[in-house]
Design a protein around this motif. Structure first.
Motif, PDB file in Angstrom:
ATOM      1  N   ALA A   1     -70.980 -78.112 -55.272  1.00  0.00           N
ATOM      2  CA  ALA A   1     -71.025 -77.440 -56.710  1.00  0.00           C
ATOM      3  C   ALA A   1     -69.305 -76.574 -56.615  1.00  0.00           C
ATOM      4  O   ALA A   1     -69.424 -75.952 -57.418  1.00  0.00           O
ATOM      5  CB  ALA A   1     -72.107 -76.881 -56.560  1.00  0.00           C
ATOM      6  N   ALA A   2     -69.068 -76.160 -54.981  1.00  0.00           N
ATOM      7  CA  ALA A   2     -68.028 -75.288 -55.168  1.00  0.00           C
ATOM      8  C   ALA A   2     -67.030 -76.241 -54.949  1.00  0.00           C
ATOM      9  O   ALA A   2     -65.865 -75.566 -55.391  1.00  0.00           O
ATOM     10  CB  ALA A   2     -68.025 -74.704 -54.116  1.00  0.00           C
ATOM     11  N   LYS A   3     -66.605 -77.234 -54.952  1.00  0.00           N
ATOM     12  CA  LYS A   3     -65.643 -77.527 -54.962  1.00  0.00           C
ATOM     13  C   LYS A   3     -64.557 -77.450 -56.241  1.00  0.00           C
ATOM     14  O   LYS A   3     -63.149 -77.609 -56.704  1.00  0.00           O
ATOM     15  CB  LYS A   3     -65.129 -79.521 -55.005  1.00  0.00           C
ATOM     16  N   ASN A   4     -65.168 -77.331 -57.649  1.00  0.00           N
ATOM     17  CA  ASN A   4     -64.153 -76.828 -58.811  1.00  0.00           C
ATOM     18  C   ASN A   4     -64.013 -75.429 -58.465  1.00  0.00           C
ATOM     19  O   ASN A   4     -63.276 -75.121 -59.934  1.00  0.00           O
ATOM     20  CB  ASN A   4     -65.096 -77.339 -60.122  1.00  0.00           C
ATOM     21  N   VAL A   5     -64.096 -74.608 -57.919  1.00  0.00           N
ATOM     22  CA  VAL A   5     -63.905 -73.079 -58.132  1.00  0.00           C
ATOM     23  C   VAL A   5     -62.427 -72.879 -57.239  1.00  0.00           C
ATOM     24  O   VAL A   5     -62.224 -73.417 -56.568  1.00  0.00           O
ATOM     25  CB  VAL A   5     -65.400 -72.588 -57.499  1.00  0.00           C
ATOM     26  N   ARG A   6     -61.684 -72.121 -58.083  1.00  0.00           N
ATOM     27  CA  ARG A   6     -61.007 -71.708 -57.728  1.00  0.00           C
ATOM     28  C   ARG A   6     -60.581 -70.193 -56.975  1.00  0.00           C
ATOM     29  O   ARG A   6     -60.882 -69.561 -58.002  1.00  0.00           O
ATOM     30  CB  ARG A   6     -59.738 -72.054 -58.890  1.00  0.00           C
ATOM     31  N   VAL A   7     -59.203 -70.060 -56.536  1.00  0.00           N
ATOM     32  CA  VAL A   7     -58.983 -68.448 -55.989  1.00  0.00           C
ATOM     33  C   VAL A   7     -58.189 -68.470 -56.689  1.00  0.00           C
ATOM     34  O   VAL A   7     -56.446 -69.617 -56.137  1.00  0.00           O
ATOM     35  CB  VAL A   7     -59.638 -68.969 -54.859  1.00  0.00           C
ATOM     36  N   ILE A   8     -57.470 -67.590 -57.370  1.00  0.00           N
ATOM     37  CA  ILE A   8     -56.290 -66.779 -57.859  1.00  0.00           C
ATOM     38  C   ILE A   8     -55.687 -65.689 -56.914  1.00  0.00           C
ATOM     39  O   ILE A   8     -56.600 -64.987 -56.435  1.00  0.00           O
ATOM     40  CB  ILE A   8     -56.189 -66.468 -59.602  1.00  0.00           C
ATOM     41  N   PRO A   9     -54.672 -66.021 -57.317  1.00  0.00           N
ATOM     42  CA  PRO A   9     -54.051 -64.342 -56.448  1.00  0.00           C
ATOM     43  C   PRO A   9     -54.285 -62.836 -56.536  1.00  0.00           C
ATOM     44  O   PRO A   9     -55.262 -63.193 -57.806  1.00  0.00           O
ATOM     45  CB  PRO A   9     -52.546 -64.348 -56.523  1.00  0.00           C
ATOM     46  N   ALA A  10     -54.754 -61.991 -55.636  1.00  0.00           N
ATOM     47  CA  ALA A  10     -55.012 -60.948 -56.465  1.00  0.00           C
ATOM     48  C   ALA A  10     -54.172 -60.358 -57.180  1.00  0.00           C
ATOM     49  O   ALA A  10     -53.013 -60.369 -57.555  1.00  0.00           O
ATOM     50  CB  ALA A  10     -54.752 -59.781 -55.591  1.00  0.00           C
ATOM     51  N   GLY A  11     -54.671 -59.047 -57.714  1.00  0.00           N
ATOM     52  CA  GLY A  11     -53.355 -58.543 -59.246  1.00  0.00           C
ATOM     53  C   GLY A  11     -54.829 -58.228 -60.361  1.00  0.00           C
ATOM     54  O   GLY A  11     -55.758 -58.001 -60.307  1.00  0.00           O
ATOM     55  N   ALA A  12     -53.629 -58.472 -61.743  1.00  0.00           N
ATOM     56  CA  ALA A  12     -54.469 -58.123 -62.798  1.00  0.00           C
ATOM     57  C   ALA A  12     -55.956 -59.140 -63.057  1.00  0.00           C
ATOM     58  O   ALA A  12     -55.370 -60.212 -62.222  1.00  0.00           O
ATOM     59  CB  ALA A  12     -53.164 -58.601 -63.947  1.00  0.00           C
ATOM     60  N   THR A  13     -56.658 -58.538 -63.855  1.00  0.00           N
ATOM     61  CA  THR A  13     -57.778 -59.622 -64.133  1.00  0.00           C
ATOM     62  C   THR A  13     -56.890 -60.951 -65.219  1.00  0.00           C
ATOM     63  O   THR A  13     -56.316 -60.441 -65.819  1.00  0.00           O
ATOM     64  CB  THR A  13     -58.314 -58.779 -65.097  1.00  0.00           C
ATOM     65  N   PRO A  14     -57.529 -61.987 -64.724  1.00  0.00           N
ATOM     66  CA  PRO A  14     -56.907 -63.268 -66.038  1.00  0.00           C
ATOM     67  C   PRO A  14     -57.406 -62.927 -67.010  1.00  0.00           C
ATOM     68  O   PRO A  14     -58.668 -62.631 -66.814  1.00  0.00           O
ATOM     69  CB  PRO A  14     -57.591 -64.546 -64.993  1.00  0.00           C
ATOM     70  N   ALA A  15     -56.667 -63.860 -67.632  1.00  0.00           N
ATOM     71  CA  ALA A  15     -56.418 -63.294 -69.363  1.00  0.00           C
ATOM     72  C   ALA A  15     -57.515 -64.622 -69.466  1.00  0.00           C
ATOM     73  O   ALA A  15     -57.359 -65.760 -68.888  1.00  0.00           O
ATOM     74  CB  ALA A  15     -55.274 -63.722 -70.297  1.00  0.00           C
ATOM     75  N   GLY A  16     -58.391 -64.432 -70.588  1.00  0.00           N
ATOM     76  CA  GLY A  16     -59.618 -65.187 -71.266  1.00  0.00           C
ATOM     77  C   GLY A  16     -60.596 -65.381 -70.114  1.00  0.00           C
ATOM     78  O   GLY A  16     -60.774 -66.856 -70.679  1.00  0.00           O
ATOM     79  N   CYS A  17     -60.715 -64.789 -69.585  1.00  0.00           N
ATOM     80  CA  CYS A  17     -62.284 -64.986 -68.453  1.00  0.00           C
ATOM     81  C   CYS A  17     -63.166 -63.826 -69.010  1.00  0.00           C
ATOM     82  O   CYS A  17     -62.429 -62.725 -68.805  1.00  0.00           O
ATOM     83  CB  CYS A  17     -60.792 -65.261 -67.302  1.00  0.00           C
ATOM     84  N   GLU A  18     -64.863 -63.975 -68.743  1.00  0.00           N
ATOM     85  CA  GLU A  18     -64.957 -63.277 -68.510  1.00  0.00           C
ATOM     86  C   GLU A  18     -65.680 -62.897 -67.009  1.00  0.00           C
ATOM     87  O   GLU A  18     -66.349 -63.945 -65.916  1.00  0.00           O
ATOM     88  CB  GLU A  18     -66.414 -63.784 -68.922  1.00  0.00           C
ATOM     89  N   LYS A  19     -65.154 -61.556 -67.147  1.00  0.00           N
ATOM     90  CA  LYS A  19     -65.926 -60.953 -65.410  1.00  0.00           C
ATOM     91  C   LYS A  19     -67.841 -60.856 -65.076  1.00  0.00           C
ATOM     92  O   LYS A  19     -68.303 -61.184 -65.762  1.00  0.00           O
ATOM     93  CB  LYS A  19     -65.799 -59.280 -64.941  1.00  0.00           C
ATOM     94  N   ARG A  20     -68.222 -62.272 -63.907  1.00  0.00           N
ATOM     95  CA  ARG A  20     -69.297 -62.518 -63.639  1.00  0.00           C
ATOM     96  C   ARG A  20     -70.307 -61.640 -62.700  1.00  0.00           C
ATOM     97  O   ARG A  20     -71.315 -61.723 -62.638  1.00  0.00           O
ATOM     98  CB  ARG A  20     -69.673 -63.948 -63.338  1.00  0.00           C
ATOM     99  N   GLY A  21     -69.129 -61.022 -61.854  1.00  0.00           N
ATOM    100  CA  GLY A  21     -70.238 -59.808 -60.692  1.00  0.00           C
ATOM    101  C   GLY A  21     -68.920 -60.179 -59.489  1.00  0.00           C
ATOM    102  O   GLY A  21     -67.726 -60.064 -59.539  1.00  0.00           O
TER     103      GLY A  21
END
Length: 105
Positions: free
Chosen positions: A25-45
């Protein structure tokens, strides 16, 4: 002398193994670099993960520890209905926190 040599050899051999495997189930989870909150995303926790960074006197490979932490975090993301993770800082003593987001792709 032999027990010490055996312990040292075992620690080196075991440190080469990766004990953390990516869940399907985790194969499609991507990891982005640290920094600003990504645009168009909802924080889930947030996700907090940890692994052993040393075994007795032997320090584990830093890249392997980072890789295992990322894999553990990716495994936790689907439980939060998140598809994107962003580190909140560098690993410290085998522990790291990630922000979890659900992003429209």
């Amino acid at each position: 002398m032999r027990p010490a040599l055996l312990a040292a050899t075992s620690a080196v051999l075991l440190s080469a193994c990766t004990w953390v495997h990516l869940a399907p189930a985790a194969k499609n989870v991507r990891v982005i670099p640290a920094g600003a909150t990504p645009a168009g995303c909802e924080k889930r926790g947030e996700v907090s993960v940890s692994v052993k960074d040393s075994v007795a006197f032997y320090e584990r490979n830093t890249l392997r520890v980072r890789d295992e932490l990322e894999t553990l975090a990716r495994n936790e993301a689907p439980g939060l209905q998140a598809d994107t993770l962003q580190p909140l800082g560098d690993p410290v003593h085998g522990e790291q926190r990630f922000a979890a987001f659900r992003c429209s792709r």
